[in-house]
Motif scaffolding. Structure first.
Motif, PDB file in Angstrom:
ATOM      1  N   LEU A   1      46.583  67.780  64.636  1.00 12.76           N
ATOM      2  CA  LEU A   1      47.363  66.736  63.990  1.00 12.76           C
ATOM      3  C   LEU A   1      48.056  65.919  65.060  1.00 12.76           C
ATOM      4  O   LEU A   1      48.761  66.459  65.902  1.00 12.76           O
ATOM      5  CB  LEU A   1      48.381  67.357  63.031  1.00 12.76           C
ATOM      6  CG  LEU A   1      49.372  66.396  62.379  1.00 12.76           C
ATOM      7  CD1 LEU A   1      48.649  65.436  61.454  1.00 12.76           C
ATOM      8  CD2 LEU A   1      50.412  67.177  61.608  1.00 12.76           C
ATOM      9  N   ASN A   2      47.835  64.636  65.027  1.00 13.29           N
ATOM     10  CA  ASN A   2      48.568  63.726  65.898  1.00 13.29           C
ATOM     11  C   ASN A   2      49.896  63.451  65.208  1.00 13.29           C
ATOM     12  O   ASN A   2      49.938  62.798  64.160  1.00 13.29           O
ATOM     13  CB  ASN A   2      47.776  62.436  66.093  1.00 13.29           C
ATOM     14  CG  ASN A   2      48.489  61.446  66.985  1.00 13.29           C
ATOM     15  OD1 ASN A   2      49.702  61.495  67.165  1.00 13.29           O
ATOM     16  ND2 ASN A   2      47.718  60.530  67.534  1.00 13.29           N
ATOM     17  N   THR A   3      50.984  63.955  65.769  1.00 14.52           N
ATOM     18  CA  THR A   3      52.285  63.838  65.118  1.00 14.52           C
ATOM     19  C   THR A   3      52.885  62.446  65.209  1.00 14.52           C
ATOM     20  O   THR A   3      53.857  62.149  64.528  1.00 14.52           O
ATOM     21  CB  THR A   3      53.269  64.869  65.704  1.00 14.52           C
ATOM     22  OG1 THR A   3      53.358  64.664  67.110  1.00 14.52           O
ATOM     23  CG2 THR A   3      52.816  66.277  65.394  1.00 14.52           C
ATOM     24  N   ASN A   5      51.090  59.524  64.524  1.00 12.36           N
ATOM     25  CA  ASN A   5      50.590  58.734  63.401  1.00 12.36           C
ATOM     26  C   ASN A   5      50.074  59.604  62.253  1.00 12.36           C
ATOM     27  O   ASN A   5      49.492  59.106  61.308  1.00 12.36           O
ATOM     28  CB  ASN A   5      49.510  57.748  63.857  1.00 12.36           C
ATOM     29  CG  ASN A   5      48.317  58.438  64.465  1.00 12.36           C
ATOM     30  OD1 ASN A   5      48.160  59.653  64.342  1.00 12.36           O
ATOM     31  ND2 ASN A   5      47.469  57.672  65.123  1.00 12.36           N
ATOM     32  N   PHE A   6      50.269  60.910  62.347  1.00 17.20           N
ATOM     33  CA  PHE A   6      49.907  61.873  61.305  1.00 17.20           C
ATOM     34  C   PHE A   6      48.434  61.823  60.930  1.00 17.20           C
ATOM     35  O   PHE A   6      48.071  61.882  59.761  1.00 17.20           O
ATOM     36  CB  PHE A   6      50.803  61.700  60.066  1.00 17.20           C
ATOM     37  CG  PHE A   6      52.241  61.927  60.374  1.00 17.20           C
ATOM     38  CD1 PHE A   6      52.711  63.220  60.563  1.00 17.20           C
ATOM     39  CD2 PHE A   6      53.114  60.870  60.519  1.00 17.20           C
ATOM     40  CE1 PHE A   6      54.039  63.443  60.874  1.00 17.20           C
ATOM     41  CE2 PHE A   6      54.441  61.079  60.828  1.00 17.20           C
ATOM     42  CZ  PHE A   6      54.907  62.373  61.012  1.00 17.20           C
ATOM     43  N   ASN A   7      47.566  61.698  61.938  1.00 20.21           N
ATOM     44  CA  ASN A   7      46.120  61.742  61.743  1.00 20.21           C
ATOM     45  C   ASN A   7      45.592  63.089  62.197  1.00 20.21           C
ATOM     46  O   ASN A   7      45.953  63.582  63.259  1.00 20.21           O
ATOM     47  CB  ASN A   7      45.419  60.643  62.545  1.00 20.21           C
ATOM     48  CG  ASN A   7      45.620  59.279  61.938  1.00 20.21           C
ATOM     49  OD1 ASN A   7      45.756  59.156  60.730  1.00 20.21           O
ATOM     50  ND2 ASN A   7      45.646  58.267  62.779  1.00 20.21           N
ATOM     51  N   TRP A   8      44.721  63.675  61.372  1.00 19.87           N
ATOM     52  CA  TRP A   8      44.056  64.914  61.739  1.00 19.87           C
ATOM     53  C   TRP A   8      42.826  64.586  62.558  1.00 19.87           C
ATOM     54  O   TRP A   8      42.169  63.580  62.336  1.00 19.87           O
ATOM     55  CB  TRP A   8      43.627  65.691  60.495  1.00 19.87           C
ATOM     56  CG  TRP A   8      44.765  66.356  59.812  1.00 19.87           C
ATOM     57  CD1 TRP A   8      45.480  65.881  58.753  1.00 19.87           C
ATOM     58  CD2 TRP A   8      45.331  67.616  60.144  1.00 19.87           C
ATOM     59  NE1 TRP A   8      46.448  66.763  58.410  1.00 19.87           N
ATOM     60  CE2 TRP A   8      46.391  67.854  59.245  1.00 19.87           C
ATOM     61  CE3 TRP A   8      45.060  68.580  61.113  1.00 19.87           C
ATOM     62  CZ2 TRP A   8      47.155  69.002  59.273  1.00 19.87           C
ATOM     63  CZ3 TRP A   8      45.831  69.724  61.145  1.00 19.87           C
ATOM     64  CH2 TRP A   8      46.867  69.932  60.237  1.00 19.87           C
ATOM     65  N   LYS A   9      42.477  65.470  63.490  1.00 24.17           N
ATOM     66  CA  LYS A   9      41.284  65.303  64.302  1.00 24.17           C
ATOM     67  C   LYS A   9      40.485  66.595  64.269  1.00 24.17           C
ATOM     68  O   LYS A   9      41.036  67.663  64.457  1.00 24.17           O
ATOM     69  CB  LYS A   9      41.652  64.980  65.745  1.00 24.17           C
ATOM     70  CG  LYS A   9      40.441  64.883  66.650  1.00 24.17           C
ATOM     71  CD  LYS A   9      40.854  64.585  68.051  1.00 24.17           C
ATOM     72  CE  LYS A   9      39.706  64.601  69.002  1.00 24.17           C
ATOM     73  NZ  LYS A   9      38.661  63.675  68.698  1.00 24.17           N
ATOM     74  N   ARG A  10      39.198  66.480  64.016  1.00 25.07           N
ATOM     75  CA  ARG A  10      38.314  67.643  64.101  1.00 25.07           C
ATOM     76  C   ARG A  10      38.038  67.878  65.579  1.00 25.07           C
ATOM     77  O   ARG A  10      37.650  66.975  66.298  1.00 25.07           O
ATOM     78  CB  ARG A  10      37.004  67.359  63.373  1.00 25.07           C
ATOM     79  CG  ARG A  10      36.027  68.514  63.418  1.00 25.07           C
ATOM     80  CD  ARG A  10      34.717  68.142  62.770  1.00 25.07           C
ATOM     81  NE  ARG A  10      34.888  67.737  61.403  1.00 25.07           N
ATOM     82  CZ  ARG A  10      34.678  68.556  60.373  1.00 25.07           C
ATOM     83  NH1 ARG A  10      34.312  69.788  60.572  1.00 25.07           N
ATOM     84  NH2 ARG A  10      34.847  68.124  59.145  1.00 25.07           N
ATOM     85  N   TRP A  76      42.516  60.511  70.533  1.00 23.94           N
ATOM     86  CA  TRP A  76      42.619  60.606  69.079  1.00 23.94           C
ATOM     87  C   TRP A  76      41.682  59.675  68.327  1.00 23.94           C
ATOM     88  O   TRP A  76      41.406  59.889  67.152  1.00 23.94           O
ATOM     89  CB  TRP A  76      44.064  60.371  68.637  1.00 23.94           C
ATOM     90  CG  TRP A  76      44.907  61.524  69.026  1.00 23.94           C
ATOM     91  CD1 TRP A  76      45.727  61.605  70.110  1.00 23.94           C
ATOM     92  CD2 TRP A  76      44.962  62.788  68.388  1.00 23.94           C
ATOM     93  NE1 TRP A  76      46.305  62.840  70.173  1.00 23.94           N
ATOM     94  CE2 TRP A  76      45.851  63.596  69.128  1.00 23.94           C
ATOM     95  CE3 TRP A  76      44.357  63.347  67.267  1.00 23.94           C
ATOM     96  CZ2 TRP A  76      46.151  64.897  68.781  1.00 23.94           C
ATOM     97  CZ3 TRP A  76      44.654  64.645  66.929  1.00 23.94           C
ATOM     98  CH2 TRP A  76      45.540  65.405  67.673  1.00 23.94           C
ATOM     99  N   ASP A  77      41.161  58.624  68.966  1.00 28.17           N
ATOM    100  CA  ASP A  77      40.271  57.731  68.230  1.00 28.17           C
ATOM    101  C   ASP A  77      38.806  58.137  68.337  1.00 28.17           C
ATOM    102  O   ASP A  77      37.941  57.485  67.796  1.00 28.17           O
ATOM    103  CB  ASP A  77      40.471  56.282  68.663  1.00 28.17           C
ATOM    104  CG  ASP A  77      40.223  56.069  70.155  1.00 28.17           C
ATOM    105  OD1 ASP A  77      40.023  57.059  70.877  1.00 28.17           O
ATOM    106  OD2 ASP A  77      40.242  54.914  70.581  1.00 28.17           O
TER     107      ASP A  77
END
Length: 142
Positions: A1-3, A5-10, A76-77
């Motif tokens: 979890l990117n805290t 921007n609250f995006n999950w990453k596999r 993260w992208d």
């Protein structure tokens, strides 16, 4: 979890078997084997054996561990974290088809043999099946 921007990453994705439950997993050293199991929500009992290998050296294992533990440096992208060298292979038996089983048990007998016993078939009936899987010859003895 990117805290931020609250995006999950596999962390990684691999080409391999269907997601399953109630499968047997046996560690045979350099290769690991996933045997049978069930697929949900399709309610299928699977008649497959898959092998998983991680590469042959301790240095490679350390590389994988370092990629998984250094999560603060993840880009993260990107869609996944590349873990090249991890290989799933469907085992094709030379002498027939593995029976569809879930909830079976399996144990390593020696450096090349796996003993598979019990489990449930597609009808949900308990079986008393006993099989010896030779990983070197990819053959099954009932």
């Amino acid at each position: 979890l990117n805290t931020q921007n609250f995006n999950w990453k596999r962390f990684f994705s691999l080409e391999g078997p269907l997601t399953r439950l109630h499968a047997s997993f046996v560690n045979m050293g350099a290769k690991k084997y996933v045997i049978g199991g069930g697929s949900f929500p399709e309610n299928l009992v699977l008649n497959e054996i898959w092998s998983l290998s991680f590469g042959n050296s301790k240095a490679y294992a350390q590389l994988i561990i370092s990629k998984l533990t250094l999560y603060e440096n993840v880009v993260w992208d990107s869609p996944t974290l590349d873990l090249s060298g991890i290989i799933w292979e469907k085992v094709e038996l030379k002498d027939g088809v593995f029976p569809a089983l879930k909830c079976s048990s399996a144990i390593k007998i020696d450096s090349k043999n796996i003993f598979v016993f019990g489990g449930y078939d597609q009808k949900g009936e308990c079986t008393d099946i006993s099989l010896l899987f030779d990983t070197g010859l990819t053959s099954m003895i009932a």
